[in-house]
Design a protein around this motif. Structure first.
Motif, mmCIF file in Angstrom:
data_model
loop_
_atom_site.group_PDB
_atom_site.id
_atom_site.type_symbol
_atom_site.label_atom_id
_atom_site.label_comp_id
_atom_site.label_asym_id
_atom_site.label_seq_id
_atom_site.Cartn_x
_atom_site.Cartn_y
_atom_site.Cartn_z
ATOM 1 N N THR A 1 24.408 -49.030 65.405
ATOM 2 C CA THR A 1 24.376 -50.392 64.849
ATOM 3 C C THR A 1 23.694 -51.328 65.848
ATOM 4 O OG1 THR A 1 26.542 -49.843 63.933
ATOM 5 C CG2 THR A 1 25.814 -52.101 63.668
ATOM 6 N N GLU A 2 24.019 -51.182 67.134
ATOM 7 C CA GLU A 2 23.391 -52.004 68.182
ATOM 8 C C GLU A 2 21.888 -51.748 68.267
ATOM 9 O OE1 GLU A 2 25.373 -51.400 71.964
ATOM 10 O OE2 GLU A 2 27.308 -51.806 71.035
ATOM 11 N N VAL A 3 21.500 -50.473 68.159
ATOM 12 C CA VAL A 3 20.073 -50.128 68.213
ATOM 13 C C VAL A 3 19.333 -50.811 67.061
ATOM 14 C CG1 VAL A 3 18.396 -48.245 67.942
ATOM 15 C CG2 VAL A 3 20.375 -47.928 69.432
ATOM 16 N N ALA A 4 19.934 -50.772 65.870
ATOM 17 C CA ALA A 4 19.317 -51.390 64.686
ATOM 18 C C ALA A 4 19.104 -52.887 64.910
ATOM 19 C CB ALA A 4 20.178 -51.139 63.452
ATOM 20 N N VAL A 5 20.097 -53.540 65.526
ATOM 21 C CA VAL A 5 19.989 -54.978 65.817
ATOM 22 C C VAL A 5 18.883 -55.211 66.857
ATOM 23 C CG1 VAL A 5 21.189 -56.976 66.821
ATOM 24 C CG2 VAL A 5 22.393 -55.488 65.206
ATOM 25 N N SER A 6 18.861 -54.362 67.906
ATOM 26 C CA SER A 6 17.837 -54.506 68.969
ATOM 27 C C SER A 6 16.421 -54.311 68.435
ATOM 28 C CB SER A 6 18.080 -53.494 70.092
ATOM 29 O OG SER A 6 19.315 -53.723 70.716
ATOM 30 N N LEU A 7 16.246 -53.307 67.586
ATOM 31 C CA LEU A 7 14.906 -53.013 67.069
ATOM 32 C C LEU A 7 14.454 -54.055 66.048
ATOM 33 C CD1 LEU A 7 14.936 -49.120 66.597
ATOM 34 C CD2 LEU A 7 13.800 -50.405 68.402
ATOM 35 N N LEU B 1 27.512 -36.458 68.341
ATOM 36 C CA LEU B 1 26.670 -36.118 67.193
ATOM 37 C C LEU B 1 27.257 -36.702 65.904
ATOM 38 C CD1 LEU B 1 24.279 -34.575 65.916
ATOM 39 C CD2 LEU B 1 25.736 -32.549 65.826
ATOM 40 N N CYS B 2 28.566 -36.528 65.707
ATOM 41 C CA CYS B 2 29.226 -37.075 64.509
ATOM 42 C C CYS B 2 29.144 -38.596 64.490
ATOM 43 C CB CYS B 2 30.689 -36.640 64.450
ATOM 44 S SG CYS B 2 30.910 -34.886 64.098
ATOM 45 N N GLY B 3 29.277 -39.211 65.678
ATOM 46 C CA GLY B 3 29.192 -40.660 65.775
ATOM 47 C C GLY B 3 27.803 -41.179 65.460
ATOM 48 N N VAL B 4 26.786 -40.477 65.966
ATOM 49 C CA VAL B 4 25.396 -40.861 65.698
ATOM 50 C C VAL B 4 25.110 -40.750 64.202
ATOM 51 C CG1 VAL B 4 22.990 -40.106 66.003
ATOM 52 C CG2 VAL B 4 24.462 -40.428 67.997
ATOM 53 N N ILE B 5 25.572 -39.666 63.575
ATOM 54 C CA ILE B 5 25.351 -39.486 62.133
ATOM 55 C C ILE B 5 26.059 -40.588 61.337
ATOM 56 C CG2 ILE B 5 25.818 -37.972 60.161
ATOM 57 C CD1 ILE B 5 25.322 -35.597 62.137
ATOM 58 N N GLN B 6 27.298 -40.886 61.732
ATOM 59 C CA GLN B 6 28.047 -41.980 61.104
ATOM 60 C C GLN B 6 27.268 -43.296 61.232
ATOM 61 O OE1 GLN B 6 31.314 -41.948 59.505
ATOM 62 N NE2 GLN B 6 30.473 -43.940 58.937
ATOM 63 N N GLY B 7 26.721 -43.531 62.430
ATOM 64 C CA GLY B 7 25.932 -44.736 62.679
ATOM 65 C C GLY B 7 24.667 -44.787 61.826
ATOM 66 N N LEU B 8 23.980 -43.648 61.716
ATOM 67 C CA LEU B 8 22.767 -43.576 60.891
ATOM 68 C C LEU B 8 23.108 -43.874 59.430
ATOM 69 C CD1 LEU B 8 20.997 -40.419 62.425
ATOM 70 C CD2 LEU B 8 20.376 -42.808 62.796
ATOM 71 N N LYS B 9 24.271 -43.381 58.984
ATOM 72 C CA LYS B 9 24.734 -43.686 57.618
ATOM 73 C C LYS B 9 24.978 -45.183 57.473
ATOM 74 C CE LYS B 9 27.867 -39.974 57.045
ATOM 75 N NZ LYS B 9 29.059 -39.417 56.387
ATOM 76 N N ASP B 10 25.664 -45.769 58.474
ATOM 77 C CA ASP B 10 26.026 -47.191 58.421
ATOM 78 C C ASP B 10 24.809 -48.110 58.297
ATOM 79 O OD1 ASP B 10 28.651 -46.378 58.721
ATOM 80 O OD2 ASP B 10 28.851 -47.005 60.815
ATOM 81 N N VAL B 11 23.708 -47.744 58.983
ATOM 82 C CA VAL B 11 22.529 -48.630 58.965
ATOM 83 C C VAL B 11 21.453 -48.179 57.964
ATOM 84 C CG1 VAL B 11 22.909 -49.396 61.351
ATOM 85 C CG2 VAL B 11 21.367 -47.469 60.930
ATOM 86 N N GLY B 12 21.756 -47.106 57.219
ATOM 87 C CA GLY B 12 20.815 -46.644 56.194
ATOM 88 C C GLY B 12 19.627 -45.872 56.732
ATOM 89 N N TRP B 13 19.849 -45.149 57.844
ATOM 90 C CA TRP B 13 18.771 -44.352 58.443
ATOM 91 C C TRP B 13 19.014 -42.847 58.295
ATOM 92 C CZ3 TRP B 13 18.321 -46.962 63.987
ATOM 93 C CH2 TRP B 13 17.738 -48.234 63.852
ATOM 94 N N THR B 14 19.572 -42.428 57.186
ATOM 95 C CA THR B 14 19.954 -41.004 57.057
ATOM 96 C C THR B 14 18.744 -40.055 57.040
ATOM 97 O OG1 THR B 14 20.103 -41.349 54.683
ATOM 98 C CG2 THR B 14 22.172 -41.378 55.912
#
Length: 325
Positions: free
Chosen positions: A149-155, A174-187
């Protein structure tokens, strides 16, 4: 601060690496989780989990070869509750010292993490402590997801990485990164999951098509040393919604990556983190592009610099001598 006043983790910097970008031929961004107060990303998930159970918290017990223990000890100290950290005998003395400096009681049990974990579960029952799992819990993954989520805001809007590079131990990150990608719509962003040979429970599971337990951890990247990957990480690898590329490097490659990173970025991380960095330094990213498994051009590459508390110059020298023989 509002709702974040009890947040234990920092919003970490997202730094562009000129040296790595030159190597890969595209912009490389480093998510600097090494700058967390406990030295690694683990504080995100463990802080989040402890907040959720704060009401009934009398004390915590955590089994860890280092980073999860450091995070649990830090959070417990901030919350004013006692922490018992159970570590395997393979943990460096440095880790034991740092845990004690955080005010934790350290118990050394067994040879590998799995042995320490059995003892932590026993203590949770007999001493009425809250068991803090190092990697296998949905609340941990939810906490870790905040880094994406922070990366998405930074970019900023309309910008997303072409791939994410991450180290895998038990699979919590890995599970956290995937969860994060889901949260920001980057699946649709591919994930390159890196391990060292000899601490490769995820790669072994992917190859076998089922979760398997390694006989032993023979890698020096002790913080990747879970003999069995968490079930959720394996399930993600089997599911067509995500592209997860599982790759291995040698201990030597991981160590060389640690040294190169220290030279170029002026940051010392442990070998577990070096596994991900080695994908850049060893030319693996270009190889995957050559094989058509990663797109060309790639767009930017996001590297999760997961950090690590089990390294100092003395330990680095010790690893160099050990891996030269």
């Amino acid at each position: 601060m509002g709702t974040t006043e009890k947040q234990f983790h920092l919003n970490t910097p997202l730094v562009e690496s000129v040296c790595m970008s030159k190597l890969v031929g595209t912009t490389v961004y480093l998510k600097m989780e090494n700058s967390q107060p406990s030295g690694s990303f683990k504080i995100r998930g463990i802080g989040h989990l402890c907040q959720q159970v704060a009401g009934e918290l009398k004390g915590v017990v955590c089994s860890s070869g280092g980073n999860a223990g450091m995070a649990a000890a830090y959070v417990a100290r901030k919350m004013g509750v006692p922490a018992t950290i159970v570590v395997p005998s393979s943990s460096p003395q440095l880790v034991v010292q740092r845990l004690q400096d955080q005010g934790a009681t350290v118990k050394i049990t067994g040879k590998v993490w799995d042995d320490a974990n059995a003892e932590a579960l026993r203590l949770a029952k007999t001493e009425e402590l809250t068991y803090v799992p190092p990697f296998d819990h949905p609340l941990l993954w939810q906490g870790h997801a905040s880094m994406i989520t922070e990366v998405a805001v930074s970019l900023g809007p309309n910008m997303k990485p072409g791939a994410v590079l991450v180290s895998v131990g038990g699979g919590g990150l890995l599970c956290g990164v995937i969860q994060g990608l889901k949260d920001v719509g980057w699946t649709d962003v591919p994930i390159i999951a890196m391990e060292t040979e000899g601490a490769d429970c995820f790669n072994a599971a992917v190859k076998a098509g089922r979760v398997i337990t390694l006989d032993d951890i023979t890698s020096e990247a002790k913080c990747l040393g879970a003999r069995t990957v968490c079930k959720k990480a394996f399930e993600y690898s089997q599911c067509s919604d995500f592209t997860i590329i599982s790759e291995l490097v040698t201990d030597q490659q991981a160590l060389l990556a640690v040294e190169t990173f220290l030279d170029e970025e002026r940051v010392l991380v442990e070998m577990a983190c070096g596994a991900a960095l080695a994908a850049v330094y060893s030319g693996l990213i270009q190889r995957l592009q050559g094989e058509g498994r990663l797109p060309t051009p790639l767009g930017s590459l996001l590297v999760i610099v997961c950090g690590g508390s089990s390294i100092d110059m003395k330990q680095l020298t010790h690893l160099k001598l050990k891996l030269q023989t």
